[in-house]
Motif scaffolding. Sequence first.
Motif, PDB file in Angstrom:
ATOM      1  N   HIS A 165       0.827  -1.206   0.000  1.00 14.55           N
ATOM      2  CA  HIS A 165       0.000   0.000   0.000  1.00 14.55           C
ATOM      3  C   HIS A 165       0.868   1.266   0.000  1.00 14.55           C
ATOM      4  CE1 HIS A 165      -3.765  -2.196   0.666  1.00 14.55           C
ATOM      5  NE2 HIS A 165      -3.040  -2.992   1.425  1.00 14.55           N
ATOM      6  N   ILE A 194      -1.401  -5.789  -2.088  1.00 15.31           N
ATOM      7  CA  ILE A 194      -1.567  -5.290  -3.455  1.00 15.31           C
ATOM      8  C   ILE A 194      -0.180  -5.065  -4.063  1.00 15.31           C
ATOM      9  CG2 ILE A 194      -3.782  -4.201  -2.958  1.00 15.31           C
ATOM     10  CD1 ILE A 194      -2.354  -1.503  -2.954  1.00 15.31           C
ATOM     11  N   ARG A 212      -1.102   4.447  -0.973  1.00 17.22           N
ATOM     12  CA  ARG A 212      -2.143   5.467  -0.729  1.00 17.22           C
ATOM     13  C   ARG A 212      -2.839   5.126   0.584  1.00 17.22           C
ATOM     14  NH1 ARG A 212      -2.655   4.349  -6.295  1.00 17.22           N
ATOM     15  NH2 ARG A 212      -4.542   3.102  -5.968  1.00 17.22           N
ATOM     16  N   THR A 248      -6.199   3.085  -0.618  1.00 21.29           N
ATOM     17  CA  THR A 248      -6.302   1.616  -0.566  1.00 21.29           C
ATOM     18  C   THR A 248      -6.202   1.068   0.853  1.00 21.29           C
ATOM     19  OG1 THR A 248      -3.905   1.262  -0.832  1.00 21.29           O
ATOM     20  CG2 THR A 248      -5.231   1.438  -2.861  1.00 21.29           C
ATOM     21  N   GLU A 272      -9.398   7.112  -3.926  1.00 23.52           N
ATOM     22  CA  GLU A 272      -8.316   6.252  -4.424  1.00 23.52           C
ATOM     23  C   GLU A 272      -7.544   5.550  -3.304  1.00 23.52           C
ATOM     24  OE1 GLU A 272      -6.436  10.305  -3.701  1.00 23.52           O
ATOM     25  OE2 GLU A 272      -8.347   9.521  -4.439  1.00 23.52           O
ATOM     26  N   ASP A 279     -11.352  -4.265  -1.208  1.00 25.17           N
ATOM     27  CA  ASP A 279     -11.251  -2.912  -1.760  1.00 25.17           C
ATOM     28  C   ASP A 279     -10.433  -1.982  -0.862  1.00 25.17           C
ATOM     29  OD1 ASP A 279     -13.055  -3.794  -3.729  1.00 25.17           O
ATOM     30  OD2 ASP A 279     -14.781  -3.196  -2.506  1.00 25.17           O
ATOM     31  N   LEU A 280     -10.430  -2.251   0.402  1.00 22.92           N
ATOM     32  CA  LEU A 280      -9.777  -1.357   1.361  1.00 22.92           C
ATOM     33  C   LEU A 280      -9.200  -2.166   2.510  1.00 22.92           C
ATOM     34  CD1 LEU A 280      -9.520   1.790   2.169  1.00 22.92           C
ATOM     35  CD2 LEU A 280     -11.396   1.258   3.751  1.00 22.92           C
ATOM     36  N   SER A 281      -7.921  -1.916   2.827  1.00 22.33           N
ATOM     37  CA  SER A 281      -7.305  -2.552   3.987  1.00 22.33           C
ATOM     38  C   SER A 281      -7.437  -1.627   5.196  1.00 22.33           C
ATOM     39  CB  SER A 281      -5.834  -2.860   3.716  1.00 22.33           C
ATOM     40  OG  SER A 281      -5.715  -3.929   2.794  1.00 22.33           O
TER      41      SER A 281
END
Length: 340
Positions: A181, A337, A183, A245, A243, A272-274
């Motif tokens: 990650h 990711i 962002r 993450t 945007e 979609d999101l950690s």
Amino acid sequence: MKPTHSATIKDVAKKAKVSIATVSRVLNNLTGYSDKTRQKVMEAIKETNYQPNAIARGLINKRTQTIGVLLPKVSVQFSSDILQGIGEYAQSHDYSVIVCNTDADGSRTLKYLQVLREKQVDGIIYTSEVLKPEYYEVIQAMKIPVVLVASESPYASVPYVKVNDWQASYDAVTYLIGKGHRRIAMISGTEKDPIAGRPRVQGYLKALADHGIPFDSKYLVHGNFLFDGGYRGMEEILQKAPEVTAVFAASDETALGVLSAAAKHGVKVPQDLSLVGYDNVKLAQMSVPALTTVQQPLFAMGQVAAAKLISMIMTGVVAENQLVPHSIVERETVGTIGND
């Protein structure tokens, strides 16, 4: 047949064949007797079913065997875990605990300090907020020791028990960076809080800088350590920086607010999101998905604080500050990711 009258300290002394003064010294953990004498006295207490009178004992050592705990308005689970540690240690050492819930801004703190003064507590554990000069002056006038937990102060006579919030935050963000990650947003605690608010933000910023990730002001939202702050913060991030993450939340309760807002907007965690929280309260493992978080050993911190305070009450010697270890507890809210 058992005697119908309540046993007295005189009965204990007669049974143990020692003086009343020796029995008193044993009861109050003072010195001046052998282990054999102590054993004789303890056996006599058991055989006579003697119940030491707390008031009489207090007249001897000028103590009430009570400690006060001041708690601000923070996460219920956070407070509960610390209190459980304090209570268990205190009870095992024959101390009672008086709990005072101060307001978020500390407006009731002076009032409760007066209550604790009237109750003649032997010491105070002060939790999770700044020990302001006016509070310190009142406690100094009470001539009793104070220990901070999940807080710190510049006063040499006031030891603290806490984790290194800066380092713990740095490690949490570094963990997310290690998962690919870049962002990464943060929903912090109270913006002006110098104890846990600012240090955790500083750890976040330093981790980004050390890994060559530019800071974007849209990615930092100030909350309040509570569920509603996490919920509002996540809605703001989704609006201003969709945007993102990963999110680092400054408390587990904040993280639960993030989970709720994400679910409302159809954002799946961790697909979609950690998300990483902070504290490792019991609710962290009960959430769906189970929350990856920074562990503060809250129960142990409560125990250590109580141990330090009771030691100071007994000896008059100021205890040392203690930083307790933190760790990352990996569960189900962080995905990996590829780097951009």
